[in-house]
Motif scaffolding. Structure first.
Motif, PDB file in Angstrom:
ATOM      1  N   THR A  40      -7.594   2.345  13.771  1.00 44.68           N
ATOM      2  CA  THR A  40      -6.244   2.707  14.494  1.00 44.68           C
ATOM      3  C   THR A  40      -4.983   2.086  13.822  1.00 44.68           C
ATOM      4  OG1 THR A  40      -6.689   0.854  16.061  1.00 44.68           O
ATOM      5  CG2 THR A  40      -7.637   2.941  16.603  1.00 44.68           C
ATOM      6  N   GLN A  41      -5.094   1.357  13.029  1.00 43.97           N
ATOM      7  CA  GLN A  41      -4.031   0.844  12.513  1.00 43.97           C
ATOM      8  C   GLN A  41      -3.400   1.634  11.498  1.00 43.97           C
ATOM      9  OE1 GLN A  41      -4.192  -3.780  11.829  1.00 43.97           O
ATOM     10  NE2 GLN A  41      -6.417  -3.523  11.975  1.00 43.97           N
ATOM     11  N   ALA A  42      -2.089   1.784  11.445  1.00 45.48           N
ATOM     12  CA  ALA A  42      -1.407   2.494  10.378  1.00 45.48           C
ATOM     13  C   ALA A  42      -0.972   1.499   9.609  1.00 45.48           C
ATOM     14  CB  ALA A  42       0.085   3.073  10.977  1.00 45.48           C
ATOM     15  N   THR A  43      -0.688   1.614   7.946  1.00 40.85           N
ATOM     16  CA  THR A  43      -0.513   0.957   7.026  1.00 40.85           C
ATOM     17  C   THR A  43       0.306   1.319   5.911  1.00 40.85           C
ATOM     18  OG1 THR A  43      -1.469  -0.734   5.485  1.00 40.85           O
ATOM     19  CG2 THR A  43      -2.322   1.533   5.499  1.00 40.85           C
ATOM     20  N   THR A  44       0.985   0.604   5.276  1.00 43.35           N
ATOM     21  CA  THR A  44       1.844   0.847   4.311  1.00 43.35           C
ATOM     22  C   THR A  44       1.209   1.511   2.964  1.00 43.35           C
ATOM     23  OG1 THR A  44       1.905  -1.257   3.064  1.00 43.35           O
ATOM     24  CG2 THR A  44       3.520  -0.927   4.890  1.00 43.35           C
ATOM     25  N   PHE A  45       1.890   2.525   2.327  1.00 41.87           N
ATOM     26  CA  PHE A  45       1.109   3.219   1.258  1.00 41.87           C
ATOM     27  C   PHE A  45       2.268   3.977   0.394  1.00 41.87           C
ATOM     28  CE2 PHE A  45       2.006   6.157   4.657  1.00 41.87           C
ATOM     29  CZ  PHE A  45       2.310   7.309   3.980  1.00 41.87           C
ATOM     30  N   THR A  46       1.727   4.217  -0.869  1.00 44.17           N
ATOM     31  CA  THR A  46       2.625   4.822  -1.689  1.00 44.17           C
ATOM     32  C   THR A  46       2.054   6.017  -2.145  1.00 44.17           C
ATOM     33  OG1 THR A  46       3.442   2.856  -2.817  1.00 44.17           O
ATOM     34  CG2 THR A  46       3.809   4.709  -3.981  1.00 44.17           C
ATOM     35  N   ILE A  47       2.524   7.391  -2.006  1.00 45.80           N
ATOM     36  CA  ILE A  47       2.012   8.479  -2.622  1.00 45.80           C
ATOM     37  C   ILE A  47       2.357   8.617  -4.269  1.00 45.80           C
ATOM     38  CG2 ILE A  47       2.138  11.017  -2.606  1.00 45.80           C
ATOM     39  CD1 ILE A  47       3.583  10.750   0.149  1.00 45.80           C
ATOM     40  N   ASP A  48       1.099   8.537  -5.006  1.00 42.72           N
ATOM     41  CA  ASP A  48       1.136   8.416  -6.456  1.00 42.72           C
ATOM     42  C   ASP A  48       1.226   9.920  -6.988  1.00 42.72           C
ATOM     43  OD1 ASP A  48       0.961   5.512  -6.299  1.00 42.72           O
ATOM     44  OD2 ASP A  48      -1.464   5.733  -5.991  1.00 42.72           O
ATOM     45  N   SER A  49       0.472  10.803  -6.393  1.00 38.26           N
ATOM     46  CA  SER A  49       0.488  12.274  -6.787  1.00 38.26           C
ATOM     47  C   SER A  49       0.023  12.897  -5.556  1.00 38.26           C
ATOM     48  CB  SER A  49      -0.470  12.275  -8.073  1.00 38.26           C
ATOM     49  OG  SER A  49      -1.677  12.121  -7.640  1.00 38.26           O
ATOM     50  N   ASP A  50      -0.158  14.245  -5.920  1.00 40.01           N
ATOM     51  CA  ASP A  50      -0.823  15.105  -4.684  1.00 40.01           C
ATOM     52  C   ASP A  50      -2.361  14.792  -4.447  1.00 40.01           C
ATOM     53  OD1 ASP A  50      -0.637  17.501  -3.067  1.00 40.01           O
ATOM     54  OD2 ASP A  50      -2.169  18.452  -4.219  1.00 40.01           O
ATOM     55  N   THR A  51      -2.921  14.010  -5.578  1.00 35.30           N
ATOM     56  CA  THR A  51      -4.279  13.822  -5.388  1.00 35.30           C
ATOM     57  C   THR A  51      -4.360  12.204  -5.224  1.00 35.30           C
ATOM     58  OG1 THR A  51      -4.532  13.634  -7.746  1.00 35.30           O
ATOM     59  CG2 THR A  51      -4.934  15.791  -6.720  1.00 35.30           C
ATOM     60  N   ALA A  55      -2.715   2.505  -0.920  1.00 37.21           N
ATOM     61  CA  ALA A  55      -2.514   2.055   0.438  1.00 37.21           C
ATOM     62  C   ALA A  55      -2.816   0.463   0.457  1.00 37.21           C
ATOM     63  CB  ALA A  55      -3.347   2.780   1.642  1.00 37.21           C
ATOM     64  N   VAL A  56      -2.522  -0.135   1.373  1.00 30.87           N
ATOM     65  CA  VAL A  56      -2.653  -1.711   1.555  1.00 30.87           C
ATOM     66  C   VAL A  56      -3.675  -1.656   2.987  1.00 30.87           C
ATOM     67  CG1 VAL A  56      -2.085  -3.937   2.049  1.00 30.87           C
ATOM     68  CG2 VAL A  56      -0.646  -2.320   0.526  1.00 30.87           C
ATOM     69  N   ALA A  57      -4.947  -2.047   2.801  1.00 33.94           N
ATOM     70  CA  ALA A  57      -5.693  -2.125   4.098  1.00 33.94           C
ATOM     71  C   ALA A  57      -5.137  -3.402   4.870  1.00 33.94           C
ATOM     72  CB  ALA A  57      -7.382  -2.489   3.468  1.00 33.94           C
ATOM     73  N   PRO A  58      -4.807  -3.081   6.048  1.00 33.81           N
ATOM     74  CA  PRO A  58      -4.651  -4.378   6.880  1.00 33.81           C
ATOM     75  C   PRO A  58      -5.820  -5.251   7.062  1.00 33.81           C
ATOM     76  CG  PRO A  58      -5.046  -2.218   8.204  1.00 33.81           C
ATOM     77  CD  PRO A  58      -4.893  -1.960   6.812  1.00 33.81           C
ATOM     78  N   THR A  59      -5.679  -6.273   7.631  1.00 35.21           N
ATOM     79  CA  THR A  59      -6.865  -6.964   7.746  1.00 35.21           C
ATOM     80  C   THR A  59      -7.501  -6.505   9.153  1.00 35.21           C
ATOM     81  OG1 THR A  59      -5.464  -8.315   9.705  1.00 35.21           O
ATOM     82  CG2 THR A  59      -5.777  -9.286   7.393  1.00 35.21           C
ATOM     83  N   GLY A  60      -8.917  -6.767   9.287  1.00 32.61           N
ATOM     84  CA  GLY A  60      -9.802  -6.112  10.273  1.00 32.61           C
ATOM     85  C   GLY A  60     -11.216  -6.675  10.094  1.00 32.61           C
ATOM     86  N   THR A  61     -12.088  -6.034  11.019  1.00 34.69           N
ATOM     87  CA  THR A  61     -13.674  -6.388  10.861  1.00 34.69           C
ATOM     88  C   THR A  61     -14.434  -5.186  10.997  1.00 34.69           C
ATOM     89  OG1 THR A  61     -13.725  -6.556  13.311  1.00 34.69           O
ATOM     90  CG2 THR A  61     -13.186  -8.653  12.134  1.00 34.69           C
ATOM     91  N   THR A  63     -16.808  -2.038  10.226  1.00 32.84           N
ATOM     92  CA  THR A  63     -16.412  -0.596   9.194  1.00 32.84           C
ATOM     93  C   THR A  63     -15.526   0.096  10.149  1.00 32.84           C
ATOM     94  OG1 THR A  63     -18.661  -0.921   7.936  1.00 32.84           O
ATOM     95  CG2 THR A  63     -17.414   1.409   7.955  1.00 32.84           C
ATOM     96  N   VAL A  64     -14.387   0.886   9.353  1.00 30.26           N
ATOM     97  CA  VAL A  64     -13.508   1.426  10.219  1.00 30.26           C
ATOM     98  C   VAL A  64     -13.137   2.806   9.335  1.00 30.26           C
ATOM     99  CG1 VAL A  64     -12.211  -0.282  10.941  1.00 30.26           C
ATOM    100  CG2 VAL A  64     -11.452   0.531   8.859  1.00 30.26           C
ATOM    101  N   ASP A  65     -12.756   4.002   9.828  1.00 35.91           N
ATOM    102  CA  ASP A  65     -12.430   5.083   9.204  1.00 35.91           C
ATOM    103  C   ASP A  65     -11.156   5.241   8.680  1.00 35.91           C
ATOM    104  OD1 ASP A  65     -14.939   6.397   9.748  1.00 35.91           O
ATOM    105  OD2 ASP A  65     -14.101   7.253  11.745  1.00 35.91           O
ATOM    106  N   VAL A  66     -11.009   5.594   7.286  1.00 40.02           N
ATOM    107  CA  VAL A  66      -9.635   5.728   6.921  1.00 40.02           C
ATOM    108  C   VAL A  66      -9.364   7.155   6.998  1.00 40.02           C
ATOM    109  CG1 VAL A  66      -8.317   5.468   4.502  1.00 40.02           C
ATOM    110  CG2 VAL A  66     -10.167   3.709   5.446  1.00 40.02           C
ATOM    111  N   THR A  67      -8.152   7.603   7.471  1.00 43.63           N
ATOM    112  CA  THR A  67      -7.727   9.033   7.493  1.00 43.63           C
ATOM    113  C   THR A  67      -6.370   9.316   6.922  1.00 43.63           C
ATOM    114  OG1 THR A  67      -6.857   8.429   9.799  1.00 43.63           O
ATOM    115  CG2 THR A  67      -9.292   9.368   9.325  1.00 43.63           C
ATOM    116  N   VAL A  68      -5.837  10.043   6.633  1.00 46.76           N
ATOM    117  CA  VAL A  68      -4.580  10.595   6.321  1.00 46.76           C
ATOM    118  C   VAL A  68      -4.121  11.592   7.115  1.00 46.76           C
ATOM    119  CG1 VAL A  68      -3.045  11.534   4.688  1.00 46.76           C
ATOM    120  CG2 VAL A  68      -4.842   9.841   3.827  1.00 46.76           C
TER     121      VAL A  68
END
Length: 84
Positions: A40-51, A55-61, A63-68
């Protein structure tokens, strides 16, 4: 069309420190505002290309789902990231 994720590199990292994660997929560039979430945590990221996003994974515990999320096109499929 929503962004599509194909891989995370790495797909795990320390729970108490920030890990740089490369997200591979499609539909990242020129689509409007994006949000990258680890669980549920939004994080900082850079779009390098269309593909690729870096991103920087925030601290956590566990297994979490990563989504865009693309504001105008919905949320991508989820890929698991595990805190170790």
């Amino acid at each position: 069309m929503a962004a599509a994720l194909t891989s995370l590199t790495p797909d795990s990292g320390p729970a108490t420190s920030f890990t740089t994660v490369v997200i591979a997929g499609s539909g990242f560039a020129d689509v409007g505002p994006l949000t990258v979430r680890f669980g549920t945590q939004a994080t900082t990221f850079t779009i390098d290309s269309d593909t690729q996003i870096t991103a920087v994974a925030p601290t956590g515990t566990g297994t979490v789902d990563v989504t865009v999320a693309v504001e105008s096109n919905g949320v991508s499929n989820a890929l698991p990231f595990t805190y170790v």
